[in-house]
Design an enzyme around this catalytic site. Structure first.
Site, PDB file in Angstrom:
ATOM      1  N   LEU A 112      -3.685   5.203   2.556  1.00 32.56           N
ATOM      2  CA  LEU A 112      -2.484   5.048   3.376  1.00 32.56           C
ATOM      3  C   LEU A 112      -1.406   4.281   2.631  1.00 32.56           C
ATOM      4  O   LEU A 112      -0.222   4.461   2.877  1.00 32.56           O
ATOM      5  CB  LEU A 112      -2.818   4.287   4.661  1.00 32.56           C
ATOM      6  CG  LEU A 112      -3.711   5.013   5.667  1.00 32.56           C
ATOM      7  CD1 LEU A 112      -4.144   4.062   6.762  1.00 32.56           C
ATOM      8  CD2 LEU A 112      -2.972   6.196   6.259  1.00 32.56           C
ATOM      9  N   GLY A 113      -1.826   3.410   1.783  1.00 34.82           N
ATOM     10  CA  GLY A 113      -0.838   2.604   1.068  1.00 34.82           C
ATOM     11  C   GLY A 113      -1.517   1.466   0.352  1.00 34.82           C
ATOM     12  O   GLY A 113      -2.747   1.371   0.324  1.00 34.82           O
ATOM     13  N   GLY A 125      -0.709  -6.187  -0.179  1.00 31.70           N
ATOM     14  CA  GLY A 125      -0.635  -7.272  -1.146  1.00 31.70           C
ATOM     15  C   GLY A 125      -1.961  -7.494  -1.850  1.00 31.70           C
ATOM     16  O   GLY A 125      -2.003  -7.917  -2.991  1.00 31.70           O
ATOM     17  N   GLY A 165      -4.690  -5.150  -1.918  1.00 31.63           N
ATOM     18  CA  GLY A 165      -5.473  -3.976  -2.279  1.00 31.63           C
ATOM     19  C   GLY A 165      -5.082  -2.779  -1.424  1.00 31.63           C
ATOM     20  O   GLY A 165      -4.216  -2.878  -0.560  1.00 31.63           O
ATOM     21  N   ASP A 185       3.373 -14.563   6.853  1.00 31.21           N
ATOM     22  CA  ASP A 185       3.844 -13.399   6.086  1.00 31.21           C
ATOM     23  C   ASP A 185       4.372 -12.326   7.029  1.00 31.21           C
ATOM     24  O   ASP A 185       4.038 -11.158   6.907  1.00 31.21           O
ATOM     25  CB  ASP A 185       2.716 -12.867   5.200  1.00 31.21           C
ATOM     26  CG  ASP A 185       3.241 -11.952   4.099  1.00 31.21           C
ATOM     27  OD1 ASP A 185       4.466 -11.995   3.841  1.00 31.21           O
ATOM     28  OD2 ASP A 185       2.452 -11.202   3.511  1.00 31.21           O
TER      29      ASP A 185
END
Ligand SMILES: *[C@@H]1O[C@H](CO)[C@@H](O)[C@H](O)[C@H]1NC(C)=O
Ligand SMILES: *[C@@H]1O[C@H](CO)[C@@H](O)[C@H](O)[C@H]1NC(C)=O
Ligand SMILES: *[C@@H]1O[C@H](CO)[C@@H](O)[C@H](O)[C@H]1NC(C)=O
Ligand SMILES: *[C@@H]1O[C@H](CO)[C@@H](O)[C@H](O)[C@H]1NC(C)=O
Ligand SMILES: *[C@@H]1O[C@H](CO)[C@@H](O)[C@H](O)[C@H]1NC(C)=O
Ligand SMILES: *[C@@H]1O[C@H](CO)[C@@H](O)[C@H](O)[C@H]1NC(C)=O
Ligand SMILES: *[C@@H]1O[C@H](CO)[C@@H](O)[C@H](O)[C@H]1NC(C)=O
Ligand SMILES: *[C@@H]1O[C@H](CO)[C@@H](O)[C@H](O)[C@H]1NC(C)=O
Length: 809
Positions: A499-500, A503, A505, A618
């Site tokens: 999917l993407g 930060g 992995g 974050d």
């Protein structure tokens, strides 16, 4: 034939040349100005702020709002615009009013014949009176730089001429409307033979001490070096037996400005030509420890400890019985014995050098000997930190205004009694020994426990083979998934299922045998997210249940594989819509407004309503996931930090988070609290409204970041212009304005000015009036984007992704 052309050219040259000068018998009346050769400064009449008084002054040309750099008749304003400036042939520049009364005069004079007097405005902002074309500053008949106002300009000297006894320093204006001298001054310590440092003073009291000079800049606080590197900003100290002066220089492509405000702040700003807009990057004083001598003699101030004030090692607080005041006293008095020695203090702001004697060229060793020889010498050091720089400072008497810095400080060697030194030394060794024993014990116990646990798990695994089992982590039950199961679900982590990349992995989509869709966050083995962060995320998120937080279904830990299994969010993350030109129009205003509300409620739950008090640390568009209905869910708790109920603020040496969303106090000092999340939320709201990233935001006619741009529009009453163009006119203006307003309140520079989560949610949902925001903390963001090294905690190379810099422990 050629003659007319030559005359013509000559005429042009003549008019150009005359633009920056006033000649004898020429006069400048109100309305006319003269401009320096490269159009950096302009001289003329002006009215400050809301005042109607007229003053003769010098200001930065083409800088808006008008920034005045110097005023002639500070104390004698003109009431109308009848003022005229003239240069008489005796060599004095005067300002007269309609009745010919002298309002102000340079009081200069010159004798002799063959003198071609001119007054010229130089590109540094210096107005000089001189004979003809000379450029040697020592031959000026008069210059405005000898009479500084509230602004330090390039080449202007602050300090003292010991021969004439004349001292030059900056003096604040009384108010923004009144340039007459106010209470505050910025001056160099001007006692002959003393070491150089700057003081901000309120009449005769020191407010803040800046420095001392370390051979390159003013030490400790790097306010004077928080500037773009290519600005080539330099501090020059001229010290000899006749004079002591401080001045600054920089690259001519830039303009730099130091000003003392009527409120007693020293503010530094800069800009780069041709974009003449100030970027303020530092101001002093900023914190409690900037108050001069606030902890008394032998005290030290540290904004990281509570209370801020304490005593230097070897000293202890003694409270007087009569009047309840406390002072730091030596734990053991000095007896001037030969065994006395010095204890080194590191990373501190050196004490006030007013009590110190400076010996040039003396080595540190000789310095120690010199200090030891004289019983009234209390401390010594070499203030010069430039490579090879020598020098010896010897303090006699109290050590005043010491503060502890997290970094950039200097070393100081303080005289202590022999018994005190050995006590500190042995207690140090004792502590070391205790620490070693404890560490050993703990590791033995841990090894044993680990062994038992391993046995236990192995047996349990055997029993339940690959099936789901519940492992207790903290008090939360989180199901453990087997690696083989995850592997099957994600098609063996195939690229098609990816999917993407987060930060820490890659993230994969998977389908369990039961048909449930999942998202698997596989922590890369090289990832700096260690076991700690992993456990942190599992424990943290397992205890949190809210419809605006992403739900953790389980985790997997096998060998060196660590994975988190989440509910699958079919619409991916908010940034995949918001910042994608082809997809952003899919997100209409009602959805966006709904997302803002959802994230706000999720944050409220994290900060106040859950059983824990969690700071996410974050929050960003990439961490807001969208479900089938485009409902937002906050995800990625790898950096989250749980706070105890009574804990409000923490400090870290590790800077984590994402640039563009990090609050100024966190970037600068490593301080974070729930208000750091509020700041990130504010940035997020503005991004949702305008569909652009804060970081890397560029606007066509200026290069403000998003916060700066939003603030500008707000001030001009045009907040509505912030709206994403792709929404055309299909939005509720009232909701947009409210969102922008709340967004700006959330990104306030001062932590206390930001609302907390519950107020924020109420503000977003309410109808009532909102407090006015002040200027947000956008300068931080701006300078950080190009010059991250200015910020002590930022690593030097950082991209758009989450930072997880690990300190050397
Ligand atoms: C200013 O100069 C002009 C000629 O340049 C002269 O006519 C005028 O009287 C002068 N004004 C004053 C106030 O000196
Ligand atoms: C010129 O200044 C004097 C002294 O300040 C004042 O008395 C006089 O009224 C002023 N004249 C005009 C025309 O402003
Ligand atoms: C010029 O002299 C007058 C009278 O002595 C004085 O009031 C004024 O402050 C002086 N101006 C400057 C710029 O020193
Ligand atoms: C200054 O002017 C004099 C005569 O006006 C001329 O001889 C000299 O060369 C000039 N100096 C400079 C540096 O332009
Ligand atoms: C408090 O008392 C001590 C002596 O007992 C004295 O040295 C000190 O100056 C007093 N401080 C104040 C603020 O009165
Ligand atoms: C300081 O030391 C340098 C190098 O040792 C020497 O050249 C210089 O003359 C010394 N200056 C003084 C003031 O002693
Ligand atoms: C110690 O230093 C102080 C201050 O410089 C001086 O007044 C005093 O005479 C010195 N004492 C000795 C013994 O050198
Ligand atoms: C501290 O103790 C060590 C050894 O125990 C010794 O080498 C060192 O010189 C001592 N330091 C001081 C300041 O006494």
């Amino acid at each position: 034939m050629l003659l007319p052309y030559i005359t013509f050219i000559f005429l042009i040259l003549a008019t150009c040349r005359s633009a920056d000068t006033i000649n004898v018998h020429q006069n400048i009346s109100d309305g006319a100005t003269i401009v320096s050769a490269n159009a950096r400064f302009e001289l003329g009449f002006f009215s400050p702020g809301n005042s109607n008084n007229r003053y003769l002054g010098i200001w930065y040309k083409n800088v808006s709002p008008q920034t005045v750099a110097g005023v002639a008749n500070r104390e004698t304003p003109l009431k109308d615009n009848s003022g005229v400036v003239k240069l008489d042939n005796q060599g004095s520049l005067t300002l007269v009013n309609a009745s010919g009364r002298v309002i102000w005069s340079s009081n200069s004079s010159v004798y002799g014949t063959n003198i071609n007097l001119v007054a010229q405005l130089l590109d540094t902002g210096n107005l000089v009176l001189k004979n003809g074309n000379i450029t040697d500053s020592d031959s000026y008949i008069w210059q405005s730089f000898d009479y500084p106002g509230d602004t330090l300009l390039e080449g202007m000297k602050l300090g003292k001429n010991f021969i004439s006894g004349r001292e030059t320093f900056l003096t604040s204006w009384r108010s923004a409307d009144d340039p007459s001298p106010g209470e505050y001054t910025l001056r160099l310590s001007t006692v002959e033979g003393k070491y150089q440092q700057l003081y901000i003073m309120r009449s005769t009291n020191t407010v803040t001490r800046i420095g001392p000079y370390n051979g390159l800049t003013l030490s400790g606080r790097t306010e004077f070096t928080h500037v773009p590197v290519e600005l080539m900003f330099n501090i020059n100290m001229i010290v000899n037996k006749d004079k002591m002066f401080f001045s600054t220089t920089w690259d001519t492509a830039y303009m730099f400005n130091t000003i003392v405000t009527p409120a007693g702040k020293v503010e530094n700003s800069w800009f780069k030509y041709p974009k003449a807009e100030w970027i303020m990057f530092s101001t002093l004083p900023v914190d409690y420890c900037d108050n001069y001598g606030v902890c008394g003699p032998y005290g030290r101030c540290n904004t990281i400890t509570a209370p801020y004030c304490g005593c230097l090692k070897g000293f202890e607080l003694e409270t007087s019985r009569n009047n309840d005041t406390s002072v730091c006293r030596r734990s053991i008095d000095l007896d001037c014995g030969t065994e006395e020695g010095f204890l080194r203090f590191s990373s501190i702001k050196l004490p006030d050098t007013e009590n110190a004697v400076f010996i040039r060229n003396m080595s540190l060793l000789d310095c120690e000997v010199a200090c030891k020889k004289n019983c009234s010498c209390t401390a010594y050091t070499n203030p010069n930190t430039t490579p090879g720089g020598a020098g010896c400072l010897l303090w006699y008497g109290g050590l005043i205004d010491v503060r502890v810095y997290p970094m950039n400080g200097q070393d100081l060697y303080v005289r202590l009694a022999a018994s005190e030194l050995s006590r500190l030394n042995s207690s140090f060794h004792e502590k070391k020994r205790v620490v070693m024993v404890v560490t050993l014990l703990i590791s033995v116990v841990l090894t044993l426990l680990g062994f038992i646990l391993a046995l236990y798990i192995k047996r349990k695994r055997k029993k339940s083979s690959d099936a789901r089992s519940n492992i207790q982590m903290g008090s939360a039950d989180v199901p453990l998934f087997g690696l083989s199961k995850i592997s099957r679900a994600t098609n063996d982590f195939s690229v098609d299922n990816k999917l993407g990349e987060g930060g820490f992995g890659p993230v994969y989509k998977g389908v369990l045998e039961e048909g449930q869709e999942i998202a698997v966050k596989r922590l890369s083995k090289s990832s700096q997210q260690g076991l700690d962060e992993f456990k942190n995320e599992v424990i943290c998120i397992a205890k949190l249940q809210h419809r605006n937080l992403v739900k953790l279904l389980g985790y997997c830990i096998q060998g060196d594989e660590k994975m988190l299994i989440y509910e699958y969010m079919p619409n991916k993350s908010l940034d995949s819509f918001l910042f994608d030109e082809s997809r952003k129009s899919l997100l209409d205003w009602p959805q966006r407004f709904h997302i803002i509300h959802g994230v706000a409620r999720g944050l409220l739950y994290l900060h106040q309503d859950s059983r824990l008090k969690v700071v996410h640390r974050d929050l960003k568009a990439g961490n807001i996931l969208l479900d089938h209905h485009m409902y937002p869910k906050i995800s990625d708790f790898g950096l989250a930090r749980m706070f105890k109920e009574d804990e409000n603020e923490a400090k870290t040496k590790r800077l984590v988070g994402t640039l563009g969303y990090i609050s100024p106090e966190y970037a600068a000092k490593g301080l974070y609290s729930v208000k750091s999340d509020i700041f990130s939320f504010g940035v997020l709201v503005l991004e949702i409204v305008c569909g652009k990233k804060n970081r890397g935001f560029v606007h066509e006619n200026n290069d403000d970041n998003l916060l700066g741009y939003a603030w500008r529009l707000y001030k001009e009453g045009k907040s509505i212009d912030l709206i994403d163009e792709c929404l055309h006119t299909s939005y509720s203006a009232c909701e947009v304005l409210r969102s922008v307003h709340v967004g700006l309140l959330c990104v306030q520079d001062r932590v206390a000015d930001r609302p907390n989560a519950s107020t924020m949610v109420a503000m977003l949902g309410g109808e009532g009036p909102l407090p006015s925001p002040k200027k947000p903390a956008f300068f931080f963001q701006q300078s950080e984007s190009n010059h991250s090294s200015s910020f002590p905690l930022l690593p030097s190379s950082v991209n758009g992704v989450t930072l997880s810099q690990v300190d050397g422990r």
